[in-house]
Write a protein that holds these residues in place. Structure first.
Motif: not given
Length: 490
Positions: A36-41, A136-152
């Motif tokens: 999950a960490l690799v997928a988000a990071s 594209g980066a604007a959609a990646v950056m604010p959501l990567s940490l949110t998705l990571l936090a919800g998956s661990v």
């Protein structure tokens, strides 16, 4: 810059809000935290890298695409402005449409825009492709940490967030080095082609490892988005055109006036709408206001100099792109070592002394370099200034992130951190425009003999701007950050 730029990336709240609901299920199959960490990071690293990966390629692009200094600025600022302007909107769309869906869309847009950038045969096409890449980066950056936090699991969330932050810092530090190595070893186009295989791996990995989730379904403030984006774009454009057209010319004055009018209209809009893009009530919290004011000045001073310094190492001192990238490491890599220490000290001493000291050290480092580049100088003479600036940057990152969230309610964490990240990115774009304007006003040119003439006053102006930030940091409440633990650096 990401912003372009060297600041830590944005995020939504580290922990999912009460309104989160998982839409996609992984059944009984448990995805390891590391996966999950690799997928988000991985996508976040790609977007962070592209904030600075171009800096060491700029002298090559200037020759191969016959680009002017103004076009070189837009190659950086098109990405940064698009990134900053759309970040909060992307997070809002993620809440409504599905965070993973918007995240994957952002990765795809980023990869397609990278292909377009690599295929560009003129400066205008590259600038346009970079703007789409920033979206594209604007959609990646604010959501990567949110998705990571919800998956661990909650018990391992702080560890995962810490690693995620280190990866983002690595992207900032390695941007100039990787860019220089690729330009030296292959061609400038390869700095964009390398994003494509990363995206091909990342998209299926994200879909497999990160569950879908939604947040609060609030309307997107489209008028506010257009007013803010138009105001910043008009202002930056006018500053970039100032020296060529004349600061009293109708186009420049008109651009500055239009920018001011649009930004005032944006503030008026935000104060009246039920669903503001930027809730102005947040700025009534003194720690939040001071943190954002210092972040803006930090970005203006530091990121504008990164743009100029990376070219000076090649144009002025004769280094290759890779050699120039490696020589930025005392500055860009120092936060990797210092920021964790600052994060551990903040709960004991509070944010104010660390943030003030960090900005003061950065100002001293920039002034050191500025006073030296006017004469005969070798790289070793600049190293103490680079180290001072790097240590100062490391002392700034974690305390600034802590101050943004420390006095906020949990429900405002996502919005507060996204607003702060947007301000930092906009500061980077303004910094490039303002300091290049200073460079040109001092008759700086993209030649070995003419570069130092403009770089010295630009360096000293940058030092003064960051120094003002250090003074403003003294207004931070003494209690802010004391005893606060587990606040991720965003």
């Amino acid at each position: 810059m990401t912003s372009t730029a060297t600041a830590p990336p944005p995020s939504a709240s580290p922990a999912p809000s009460r309104t989160d609901r998982t839409a996609g299920r992984r059944g009984s199959r448990a995805v390891p935290v590391g996966v999950a960490l690799v997928a988000a990071s991985l996508p976040m690293f790609m977007a962070t890298l592209d904030n600075l990966v171009m800096t060491t390629a700029l002298p090559v692009l200037q020759v191969e695409l016959s680009a002017s200094l103004e076009q070189l600025q837009w190659m950086v600022n098109a990405y940064t402005l698009s990134f900053a302007s759309l970040m909060i909107a992307a997070a809002t769309l993620g809440d409504r449409l599905g965070r993973r869906r918007v995240f994957v869309t952002g990765i795809a847009v980023f990869a397609l825009a990278s292909i377009a950038s690599a295929l560009a045969t003129d400066a205008g096409t590259l600038i346009a492709a970079r703007a789409v890449q920033g979206a594209g980066a604007a959609a990646v950056m604010p959501l990567s940490l949110t998705l990571l936090a919800g998956s661990v699991p909650a018990a391992r969330r702080a560890m995962a967030i810490g690693i995620w932050g280190a990866v983002s810092g690595l992207g900032v530090a390695l941007g100039p080095v990787i860019g220089g190595a690729v330009v030296d070893g292959i061609a400038w186009q390869a700095i964009f082609w390398i994003n494509v295989p990363v995206a091909i791996v990342a998209i299926p990995l994200v879909r497999w490892a990160l569950p879908e989730s939604h947040g609060r379904r609030q309307p997107l403030d489209v008028p506010g988005l257009l007013l803010a984006g138009g105001g910043v774009l008009s202002t930056v454009w006018a500053i970039i055109r100032g020296n060529d057209d004349g600061w009293g010319s109708a186009r420049v004055v008109g651009g500055l006036v239009l920018g001011a009018v649009l930004l005032v209209a944006f503030l008026r809009r935000e104060s009246r709408t039920d669903h503001p893009l930027v809730p102005l009530r947040l700025f009534r919290v003194r720690s939040f206001s001071v943190a954002n004011a210092t972040a803006l000045l930090f970005s203006v001073g530091v990121f504008g100099i990164v743009f100029l310094l990376s070219q000076y190492l090649q144009v002025g001192l004769g280094y290759s792109p890779l050699e120039a990238g490696l020589r930025t490491l005392p500055w860009t890599a120092a936060p990797m070592l210092v920021a964790p220490l600052a994060g551990m000290l903040a709960p004991r001493v509070g944010v104010r002394p660390l943030l003030t000291a960090g900005l003061a050290l950065q100002a001293a480092g920039l002034a050191w370099q500025g006073l030296l580049v006017g004469g005969d100088v070798v790289y070793a003479d600049l190293v103490p200034g680079l180290v001072l600036a790097g240590v100062g940057m490391g002392l700034t990152f974690a305390p600034s992130a802590t101050a943004v969230l420390a006095d906020m309610g949990a429900d405002d964490h996502g919005t507060a951190s996204s607003v702060n990240a947007t301000i930092r990115e906009l500061g980077g774009a303004l910094g490039v425009a303002v300091l290049v304007a200073v460079f040109q006003a001092a008759d700086g040119t993209l030649t070995p003999t003419g570069y130092t003439a403009g770089l010295q006053p630009a360096m000293l102006v940058a030092a003064a701007i960051v120094g003002v930030g250090a003074v403003i940091a003294l207004a931070m409440p003494r209690s802010t950050g004391r005893g606060v633990t587990g606040v991720a650096a965003h």
